[in-house]
Design a protein around this motif. Structure first.
Motif, PDB file in Angstrom:
ATOM      1  N   VAL A   1       0.857  -1.179   0.000  1.00  0.00           N
ATOM      2  CA  VAL A   1       0.000   0.000   0.000  1.00  0.00           C
ATOM      3  C   VAL A   1       0.896   1.233   0.000  1.00  0.00           C
ATOM      4  O   VAL A   1       1.728   1.399   0.892  1.00  0.00           O
ATOM      5  N   ILE A   2       0.743   2.070  -1.010  1.00  0.00           N
ATOM      6  CA  ILE A   2       1.491   3.323  -1.071  1.00  0.00           C
ATOM      7  C   ILE A   2       0.616   4.414  -0.482  1.00  0.00           C
ATOM      8  O   ILE A   2      -0.490   4.676  -0.964  1.00  0.00           O
ATOM      9  N   GLY A   3       1.087   5.059   0.583  1.00  0.00           N
ATOM     10  CA  GLY A   3       0.265   6.008   1.321  1.00  0.00           C
ATOM     11  C   GLY A   3      -0.562   5.252   2.352  1.00  0.00           C
ATOM     12  O   GLY A   3      -0.070   4.358   3.026  1.00  0.00           O
ATOM     13  N   GLY A   4      -1.827   5.612   2.481  1.00  0.00           N
ATOM     14  CA  GLY A   4      -2.721   4.864   3.362  1.00  0.00           C
ATOM     15  C   GLY A   4      -2.605   5.215   4.825  1.00  0.00           C
ATOM     16  O   GLY A   4      -3.011   4.439   5.689  1.00  0.00           O
ATOM     17  N   SER A   5      -2.083   6.418   5.139  1.00  0.00           N
ATOM     18  CA  SER A   5      -1.887   6.757   6.545  1.00  0.00           C
ATOM     19  C   SER A   5      -3.106   7.399   7.179  1.00  0.00           C
ATOM     20  O   SER A   5      -3.122   7.626   8.394  1.00  0.00           O
ATOM     21  N   ARG A   6      -4.141   7.715   6.385  1.00  0.00           N
ATOM     22  CA  ARG A   6      -5.318   8.345   6.986  1.00  0.00           C
ATOM     23  C   ARG A   6      -6.593   7.929   6.253  1.00  0.00           C
ATOM     24  O   ARG A   6      -6.569   7.351   5.176  1.00  0.00           O
ATOM     25  N   TYR A   7      -7.698   8.224   6.877  1.00  0.00           N
ATOM     26  CA  TYR A   7      -9.058   8.048   6.372  1.00  0.00           C
ATOM     27  C   TYR A   7      -9.277   6.639   5.834  1.00  0.00           C
ATOM     28  O   TYR A   7      -8.995   5.664   6.550  1.00  0.00           O
ATOM     29  N   PHE A   8      -9.753   6.454   4.620  1.00  0.00           N
ATOM     30  CA  PHE A   8     -10.077   5.078   4.216  1.00  0.00           C
ATOM     31  C   PHE A   8      -8.833   4.264   3.907  1.00  0.00           C
ATOM     32  O   PHE A   8      -8.879   3.041   3.902  1.00  0.00           O
ATOM     33  N   GLY A   9      -7.672   4.910   3.706  1.00  0.00           N
ATOM     34  CA  GLY A   9      -6.440   4.156   3.487  1.00  0.00           C
ATOM     35  C   GLY A   9      -6.031   3.354   4.703  1.00  0.00           C
ATOM     36  O   GLY A   9      -5.666   2.175   4.591  1.00  0.00           O
ATOM     37  N   LYS A  10      -6.130   3.951   5.879  1.00  0.00           N
ATOM     38  CA  LYS A  10      -5.752   3.209   7.086  1.00  0.00           C
ATOM     39  C   LYS A  10      -6.768   2.111   7.403  1.00  0.00           C
ATOM     40  O   LYS A  10      -6.401   1.052   7.925  1.00  0.00           O
ATOM     41  N   ARG A  11      -8.021   2.341   7.037  1.00  0.00           N
ATOM     42  CA  ARG A  11      -9.034   1.296   7.224  1.00  0.00           C
ATOM     43  C   ARG A  11      -8.772   0.117   6.291  1.00  0.00           C
ATOM     44  O   ARG A  11      -8.985  -1.042   6.663  1.00  0.00           O
ATOM     45  N   LEU A  12      -8.331   0.412   5.076  1.00  0.00           N
ATOM     46  CA  LEU A  12      -7.973  -0.656   4.145  1.00  0.00           C
ATOM     47  C   LEU A  12      -6.848  -1.512   4.717  1.00  0.00           C
ATOM     48  O   LEU A  12      -6.920  -2.750   4.680  1.00  0.00           O
ATOM     49  N   ILE A  13      -5.820  -0.886   5.241  1.00  0.00           N
ATOM     50  CA  ILE A  13      -4.686  -1.633   5.812  1.00  0.00           C
ATOM     51  C   ILE A  13      -5.158  -2.529   6.948  1.00  0.00           C
ATOM     52  O   ILE A  13      -4.757  -3.696   7.047  1.00  0.00           O
ATOM     53  N   ASP A  14      -6.026  -2.018   7.811  1.00  0.00           N
ATOM     54  CA  ASP A  14      -6.564  -2.834   8.909  1.00  0.00           C
ATOM     55  C   ASP A  14      -7.304  -4.053   8.371  1.00  0.00           C
ATOM     56  O   ASP A  14      -7.168  -5.164   8.910  1.00  0.00           O
ATOM     57  N   ARG A  15      -8.071  -3.878   7.315  1.00  0.00           N
ATOM     58  CA  ARG A  15      -8.814  -4.999   6.743  1.00  0.00           C
ATOM     59  C   ARG A  15      -7.877  -6.045   6.144  1.00  0.00           C
ATOM     60  O   ARG A  15      -8.101  -7.255   6.284  1.00  0.00           O
ATOM     61  N   LEU A  16      -6.853  -5.605   5.460  1.00  0.00           N
ATOM     62  CA  LEU A  16      -5.903  -6.545   4.861  1.00  0.00           C
ATOM     63  C   LEU A  16      -5.182  -7.342   5.940  1.00  0.00           C
ATOM     64  O   LEU A  16      -5.013  -8.565   5.820  1.00  0.00           O
ATOM     65  N   LEU A  17      -4.750  -6.665   6.993  1.00  0.00           N
ATOM     66  CA  LEU A  17      -4.071  -7.361   8.090  1.00  0.00           C
ATOM     67  C   LEU A  17      -5.015  -8.352   8.766  1.00  0.00           C
ATOM     68  O   LEU A  17      -4.616  -9.484   9.092  1.00  0.00           O
ATOM     69  N   SER A  18      -6.267  -7.945   8.963  1.00  0.00           N
ATOM     70  CA  SER A  18      -7.237  -8.837   9.613  1.00  0.00           C
ATOM     71  C   SER A  18      -7.519 -10.073   8.761  1.00  0.00           C
ATOM     72  O   SER A  18      -7.842 -11.140   9.285  1.00  0.00           O
ATOM     73  N   ALA A  19      -7.384  -9.925   7.440  1.00  0.00           N
ATOM     74  CA  ALA A  19      -7.603 -11.058   6.535  1.00  0.00           C
ATOM     75  C   ALA A  19      -6.396 -11.980   6.462  1.00  0.00           C
ATOM     76  O   ALA A  19      -6.443 -13.009   5.784  1.00  0.00           O
ATOM     77  N   GLY A  20      -5.313 -11.609   7.132  1.00  0.00           N
ATOM     78  CA  GLY A  20      -4.119 -12.446   7.129  1.00  0.00           C
ATOM     79  C   GLY A  20      -3.149 -12.154   6.002  1.00  0.00           C
ATOM     80  O   GLY A  20      -2.191 -12.911   5.792  1.00  0.00           O
ATOM     81  N   ASP A  21      -3.370 -11.063   5.285  1.00  0.00           N
ATOM     82  CA  ASP A  21      -2.463 -10.697   4.206  1.00  0.00           C
ATOM     83  C   ASP A  21      -1.166 -10.126   4.767  1.00  0.00           C
ATOM     84  O   ASP A  21      -1.150  -9.484   5.825  1.00  0.00           O
ATOM     85  N   GLY A  22      -0.088 -10.329   4.021  1.00  0.00           N
ATOM     86  CA  GLY A  22       1.148  -9.638   4.328  1.00  0.00           C
ATOM     87  C   GLY A  22       1.070  -8.245   3.744  1.00  0.00           C
ATOM     88  O   GLY A  22       0.793  -8.078   2.556  1.00  0.00           O
ATOM     89  N   VAL A  23       1.279  -7.219   4.564  1.00  0.00           N
ATOM     90  CA  VAL A  23       1.101  -5.837   4.123  1.00  0.00           C
ATOM     91  C   VAL A  23       2.397  -5.061   4.288  1.00  0.00           C
ATOM     92  O   VAL A  23       2.994  -5.056   5.374  1.00  0.00           O
TER      93      VAL A  23
ATOM     94  N   ALA B   1       3.501   5.982  11.072  1.00  0.00           N
ATOM     95  CA  ALA B   1       3.813   4.552  11.116  1.00  0.00           C
ATOM     96  C   ALA B   1       2.550   3.749  10.848  1.00  0.00           C
ATOM     97  O   ALA B   1       1.460   4.130  11.281  1.00  0.00           O
ATOM     98  N   PRO B   2       2.647   2.628  10.135  1.00  0.00           N
ATOM     99  CA  PRO B   2       1.477   1.788   9.889  1.00  0.00           C
ATOM    100  C   PRO B   2       1.125   0.988  11.135  1.00  0.00           C
ATOM    101  O   PRO B   2       1.898   0.961  12.111  1.00  0.00           O
ATOM    102  N   PRO B   3      -0.013   0.303  11.129  1.00  0.00           N
ATOM    103  CA  PRO B   3      -0.396  -0.530  12.276  1.00  0.00           C
ATOM    104  C   PRO B   3       0.600  -1.657  12.497  1.00  0.00           C
ATOM    105  O   PRO B   3       1.353  -2.044  11.592  1.00  0.00           O
ATOM    106  N   ALA B   4       0.594  -2.172  13.725  1.00  0.00           N
ATOM    107  CA  ALA B   4       1.445  -3.317  14.046  1.00  0.00           C
ATOM    108  C   ALA B   4       1.118  -4.475  13.113  1.00  0.00           C
ATOM    109  O   ALA B   4      -0.043  -4.742  12.814  1.00  0.00           O
ATOM    110  N   GLY B   5       2.148  -5.138  12.642  1.00  0.00           N
ATOM    111  CA  GLY B   5       1.966  -6.262  11.736  1.00  0.00           C
ATOM    112  C   GLY B   5       2.284  -5.933  10.291  1.00  0.00           C
ATOM    113  O   GLY B   5       2.474  -6.841   9.480  1.00  0.00           O
TER     114      GLY B   5
END
Length: 317
Positions: free
Chosen positions: A6-28, A37-41
């Motif tokens: 993910v390029i960018g993604g530090s705010r608004y729907f970008g950070k929500r996207l990262i959370d969803r990918l991590l919750s799905a077990g994807d490597g992000v 800083a991005p979320p843990a993981g």
């Protein structure tokens, strides 16, 4: 498990996207300039996406199943990304915008074929590095960025005759996002503008002929992008909830959340500042997008009238 960059993604729907990918077990892997800083993981790579050498160094030998580019605004940025990620990813997802249709004045809902990026003229000689120019030509920058991903051409005056094989060589998706509302971190201030005016009884200035638009909730666009990551289709796709809203109806919902408030609409031409300027989310032309392609591909959108009251509550409280 997919490897997603993910390029960018530090705010608004970008950070929500990262959370969803991590919750799905994807490597992000998150690439940004180090401002957040991005979320843990998630793996964090610090690079300036406008600096090709910096981006190459940060990525090293990494490859990805999908790249989601949240911060591509110009054909220059698209050209850098296309060169850097060629051979590094199976699919490239760019978040585009409803603003690519700014010249398509249609009374109905506009489909993706209204703007074919393969026929868009690319001009790298424009001052894309100037923030004021880029902001003033937001829709045009996105249109030309889509064209670079679609054709691979970034230096010709007219790419209408470019080879169609470029899409197979660099599979891309351009998610044309409707106006996004909702969330307690809505940095745009658009609903807050209405609430302030309604609370104080000040006029909300709209065009004499005020057209409706399509919208999407911040959580829904995050869901949509996560869904796109797991699919294989390519090309432009509209992302918008069902239904269109005009400014008057939108203000009515906001007013329900502002005790004692009063909606006062006034016509204006958008000239000047203060009360003479048009309010956000009021449009002299239609901004309605047809979401039929995404629906056929299997995504189930909600209806704007179902989630709008929640969006107002999230934004104002």
């Amino acid at each position: 498990m997919r490897d997603v960059c993910v390029i960018g993604g530090s705010r608004y729907f970008g950070k929500r996207l990262i959370d969803r990918l991590l919750s799905a077990g994807d490597g992000v892997t998150v690439v940004n300039r180090g401002s957040a800083a991005p979320p843990a993981g998630a793996v964090h790579l610090v690079a300036d996406r406008d600096d090709e050498e910096s981006l190459e160094r940060a990525l090293g030998s990494r490859t990805f199943d999908v790249v989601v580019d949240q911060v591509c605004y110009t054909p220059v940025q698209a050209a850098i990304a296309r060169r850097v990620f060629a051979g590094r990813t199976r699919r490239y997802v760019m978040t585009s915008t409803v603003e690519v249709y700014e010249h398509e004045d249609s009374a109905g809902l506009v489909g993706e074929d209204a703007v074919d990026p393969r026929t868009v003229r690319v001009d790298l000689g424009l001052p894309w590095g100037d923030p004021e120019f880029r902001d003033a030509h937001y829709g045009e920058g996105k249109r030309q960025a889509e064209a670079v991903f679609a054709t691979g051409s970034a230096d010709t005056a007219d790419i209408a005759d470019a080879t169609d094989t470029a899409d197979a060589e660099f599979p891309y998706v351009a998610v044309r996002v409707a106006h996004v509302l909702g969330g307690d971190d809505d940095f745009t201030g658009r609903l807050a503008h209405y609430a302030e005016r309604i609370r104080s009884g000040e006029p909300i200035v709209v065009p004499a002929v005020n057209h409706p638009a399509t919208y999407i909730h911040v959580e829904e666009i995050a869901d949509f992008l996560a869904w796109v990551v797991g699919r294989e289709f390519t090309g432009p796709v509209n992302a918008a909830s069902h239904g269109v809203l005009g400014t008057e109806e939108l203000c009515g919902v906001v007013a329900a959340g502002v005790p004692g408030g009063k909606v006062l609409l006034r016509s204006g031409d958008g000239s000047g500042g203060g009360d003479g300027g048009l309010s956000p989310l009021s449009f002299p032309r239609s901004y309605g997008m047809d979401n039929a392609r995404a629906t056929r591909l299997g995504f189930a959108f909600g209806h704007v009238r179902e989630w709008l009251p929640r969006a107002v509550t999230e934004t104002l409280h």
